[in-house]
Motif scaffolding. Structure first.
Motif, PDB file in Angstrom:
ATOM      1  N   PHE A 185       0.829  -1.199   0.000  1.00 33.21           N
ATOM      2  CA  PHE A 185       0.000   0.000   0.000  1.00 33.21           C
ATOM      3  C   PHE A 185       0.872   1.260   0.000  1.00 33.21           C
ATOM      4  N   VAL A 186       0.406   2.260  -0.715  1.00 32.04           N
ATOM      5  CA  VAL A 186       0.989   3.596  -0.662  1.00 32.04           C
ATOM      6  C   VAL A 186      -0.097   4.521  -0.121  1.00 32.04           C
ATOM      7  N   TYR A 187       0.162   5.059   1.066  1.00 36.73           N
ATOM      8  CA  TYR A 187      -0.784   5.989   1.688  1.00 36.73           C
ATOM      9  C   TYR A 187      -0.301   7.419   1.445  1.00 36.73           C
ATOM     10  N   TYR A 188      -1.136   8.198   0.788  1.00 33.10           N
ATOM     11  CA  TYR A 188      -0.726   9.554   0.446  1.00 33.10           C
ATOM     12  C   TYR A 188      -1.554  10.622   1.159  1.00 33.10           C
ATOM     13  N   SER A 189      -2.645  10.238   1.833  1.00 34.37           N
ATOM     14  CA  SER A 189      -3.444  11.203   2.579  1.00 34.37           C
ATOM     15  C   SER A 189      -4.237  10.473   3.648  1.00 34.37           C
ATOM     16  N   PHE A 190      -4.635  11.205   4.697  1.00 26.55           N
ATOM     17  CA  PHE A 190      -5.463  10.624   5.748  1.00 26.55           C
ATOM     18  C   PHE A 190      -6.808  10.173   5.189  1.00 26.55           C
ATOM     19  N   GLU A 191      -7.362  10.983   4.273  1.00 27.46           N
ATOM     20  CA  GLU A 191      -8.671  10.667   3.714  1.00 27.46           C
ATOM     21  C   GLU A 191      -8.630   9.348   2.941  1.00 27.46           C
ATOM     22  N   GLN A 192      -7.580   9.162   2.150  1.00 29.25           N
ATOM     23  CA  GLN A 192      -7.437   7.914   1.397  1.00 29.25           C
ATOM     24  C   GLN A 192      -7.235   6.735   2.340  1.00 29.25           C
ATOM     25  N   ALA A 193      -6.445   6.935   3.403  1.00 21.78           N
ATOM     26  CA  ALA A 193      -6.235   5.863   4.370  1.00 21.78           C
ATOM     27  C   ALA A 193      -7.557   5.472   5.026  1.00 21.78           C
ATOM     28  N   ASP A 194      -8.384   6.462   5.340  1.00 23.15           N
ATOM     29  CA  ASP A 194      -9.681   6.194   5.943  1.00 23.15           C
ATOM     30  C   ASP A 194     -10.565   5.389   4.997  1.00 23.15           C
ATOM     31  N   ASP A 195     -10.519   5.731   3.712  1.00 19.56           N
ATOM     32  CA  ASP A 195     -11.302   4.996   2.716  1.00 19.56           C
ATOM     33  C   ASP A 195     -10.865   3.539   2.651  1.00 19.56           C
ATOM     34  N   VAL A 196      -9.547   3.308   2.655  1.00 23.22           N
ATOM     35  CA  VAL A 196      -9.028   1.944   2.584  1.00 23.22           C
ATOM     36  C   VAL A 196      -9.445   1.154   3.813  1.00 23.22           C
ATOM     37  N   VAL A 197      -9.310   1.769   4.982  1.00 22.36           N
ATOM     38  CA  VAL A 197      -9.656   1.096   6.226  1.00 22.36           C
ATOM     39  C   VAL A 197     -11.135   0.705   6.241  1.00 22.36           C
ATOM     40  N   LYS A 198     -11.963   1.530   5.645  1.00 20.90           N
ATOM     41  CA  LYS A 198     -13.400   1.254   5.624  1.00 20.90           C
ATOM     42  C   LYS A 198     -13.791   0.273   4.522  1.00 20.90           C
ATOM     43  N   GLY A 199     -12.778  -0.277   3.864  1.00 15.67           N
ATOM     44  CA  GLY A 199     -13.057  -1.315   2.880  1.00 15.67           C
ATOM     45  C   GLY A 199     -13.386  -0.814   1.502  1.00 15.67           C
ATOM     46  N   ARG A 200     -13.221   0.478   1.255  1.00 18.45           N
ATOM     47  CA  ARG A 200     -13.459   1.012  -0.075  1.00 18.45           C
ATOM     48  C   ARG A 200     -12.217   0.771  -0.926  1.00 18.45           C
ATOM     49  N   PRO A 201     -12.355   0.154  -2.083  1.00 17.57           N
ATOM     50  CA  PRO A 201     -11.177  -0.165  -2.918  1.00 17.57           C
ATOM     51  C   PRO A 201     -10.641   1.078  -3.615  1.00 17.57           C
ATOM     52  N   TYR A 202     -10.249   2.042  -2.788  1.00 21.16           N
ATOM     53  CA  TYR A 202      -9.861   3.346  -3.324  1.00 21.16           C
ATOM     54  C   TYR A 202      -8.495   3.308  -3.991  1.00 21.16           C
ATOM     55  N   PHE A 203      -7.568   2.577  -3.374  1.00 27.74           N
ATOM     56  CA  PHE A 203      -6.231   2.529  -3.960  1.00 27.74           C
ATOM     57  C   PHE A 203      -5.394   1.464  -3.293  1.00 27.74           C
ATOM     58  N   ARG A 204      -4.615   0.770  -4.099  1.00 28.59           N
ATOM     59  CA  ARG A 204      -3.649  -0.184  -3.561  1.00 28.59           C
ATOM     60  C   ARG A 204      -2.260   0.251  -4.025  1.00 28.59           C
ATOM     61  N   GLY A 205      -1.310  -0.651  -3.946  1.00 33.92           N
ATOM     62  CA  GLY A 205       0.058  -0.251  -4.270  1.00 33.92           C
ATOM     63  C   GLY A 205       0.429  -0.513  -5.713  1.00 33.92           C
ATOM     64  N   PRO A 206       1.384   0.263  -6.227  1.00 35.86           N
ATOM     65  CA  PRO A 206       1.918  -0.012  -7.564  1.00 35.86           C
ATOM     66  C   PRO A 206       2.607  -1.373  -7.578  1.00 35.86           C
ATOM     67  N   ASP A 207       2.739  -1.957  -8.767  1.00 38.29           N
ATOM     68  CA  ASP A 207       3.452  -3.233  -8.879  1.00 38.29           C
ATOM     69  C   ASP A 207       4.913  -3.075  -8.471  1.00 38.29           C
ATOM     70  N   PHE A 208       5.498  -1.928  -8.826  1.00 35.24           N
ATOM     71  CA  PHE A 208       6.895  -1.641  -8.467  1.00 35.24           C
ATOM     72  C   PHE A 208       7.043  -0.145  -8.323  1.00 35.24           C
ATOM     73  N   PHE A 209       7.804   0.281  -7.299  1.00 40.61           N
ATOM     74  CA  PHE A 209       8.105   1.707  -7.196  1.00 40.61           C
ATOM     75  C   PHE A 209       9.459   1.919  -6.525  1.00 40.61           C
ATOM     76  N   TYR A 210       9.986   3.111  -6.733  1.00 41.67           N
ATOM     77  CA  TYR A 210      11.304   3.493  -6.205  1.00 41.67           C
ATOM     78  C   TYR A 210      11.215   4.906  -5.653  1.00 41.67           C
ATOM     79  N   VAL A 211      11.847   5.119  -4.499  1.00 51.09           N
ATOM     80  CA  VAL A 211      11.956   6.448  -3.902  1.00 51.09           C
ATOM     81  C   VAL A 211      13.416   6.671  -3.555  1.00 51.09           C
ATOM     82  N   GLY A 212      13.988   7.747  -4.033  1.00 47.36           N
ATOM     83  CA  GLY A 212      15.394   8.038  -3.772  1.00 47.36           C
ATOM     84  C   GLY A 212      15.573   9.093  -2.694  1.00 47.36           C
TER      85      GLY A 212
END
Length: 259
Positions: free
Chosen positions: A58-85
């Motif tokens: 999972f990539v959490y980018y906001s509290f609102e999105q995290a709340d949606d995920v926690v409530k079971g709304r399929p709002y967003f999951r994680g990318p197949d691959f990502f990199y952060v430098g």
């Protein structure tokens, strides 16, 4: 069934780390791990540890999105691959939580397409990565068609990247080229997505690098053995010449003694 992480003091709910859904197929799992492994290898070669790379978390980018995920709304999951430098890389993360990372979000994302996900990857996620994540580079790869597409962020939208003569796409974030490679990984043969050095060298996985080091050491040992054998033969030849000269000298002395 979703599983929860430990509560965070500043959130009124617990973050979800898993959605219970596997990746699309075995190819996607191997492809994700292959990219992650190569990044670890190239960063080790560069002596860098200030990065994080993962996939299908999972990539959490906001509290609102995290709340949606926690409530079971399929709002967003994680990318197949990502990199952060440029981040602390030496700690375990069960998810990428932007507000715990100084607001940082992925610098590079790769989605491995499937008939089930292709539309979302090309529309909803693409817009999210451009406008919300502000991810500089976005790549799409289709195992079935072997089509690789890359996009660079320009304002709030992505513009297509132009491949080089080898059909590869240059990642400014990693300083590597992303291209295709036909081979076997985990007993599966197909055309995989892999990283290349700018000079065209295929970036090895950590296992491949270890195998290459072992082969190089074997070749060095073999060369040393060959040099030792050459030196032994030279020493034997020198000893034989010395013995022949001594025998000739003794013969001449005997001849002179008989005069």
């Amino acid at each position: 069934m979703s599983q929860s992480a430990a509560s965070l003091a500043h959130l009124p709910f617990e973050l979800v780390y898993e959605d219970g859904e596997p990746m699309e197929d075995h190819w996607h799992v191997i492809g994700k791990d292959l990219l992650i492994d190569q990044v670890h290898q190239v960063m080790a070669e560069r002596g860098r540890s200030d990065y994080f790379t993962s996939g299908n978390i999972f990539v959490y980018y906001s509290f609102e999105q995290a709340d949606d995920v926690v409530k079971g709304r399929p709002y967003f999951r994680g990318p197949d691959f990502f990199y952060v430098g440029g981040v602390e890389g030496q700690r375990e993360r069960h998810a990428w939580v932007a507000w715990e990372e100084g607001g940082r979000l992925p610098d590079l994302i790769v989605e491995l397409l499937s008939p089930k996900t292709a539309h979302v990857d090309r529309t909803t996620k693409k817009e999210l990565y451009a406008r919300t994540f502000r991810t500089p580079e976005y790549y799409l790869y289709d195992f079935e068609t072997m089509d690789l597409e890359g996009f660079l962020l320009a304002g709030d939208v992505y513009v297509p990247m132009v491949p080089n003569a080898q059909g590869r796409l240059r990642s400014r974030q990693l300083g590597l080229d992303l291209g295709l490679w036909r081979g076997i990984q985990d007993e599966v043969e197909t055309t995989w997505l892999r990283f290349y050095d700018p000079d065209g060298r295929l970036v090895p996985t950590r296992e491949e690098a270890a195998s290459q080091r072992a082969e190089a050491e074997r070749q060095r040992a073999e060369a040393a053995s060959q040099r030792a054998e050459v030196e032994r033969q030279r020493a034997d030849a020198a000893e034989a010449r010395a013995e022949a000269a001594l025998a000739e000298l003794e013969r001449l002395r005997a001849k002179l003694g008989n005069l």
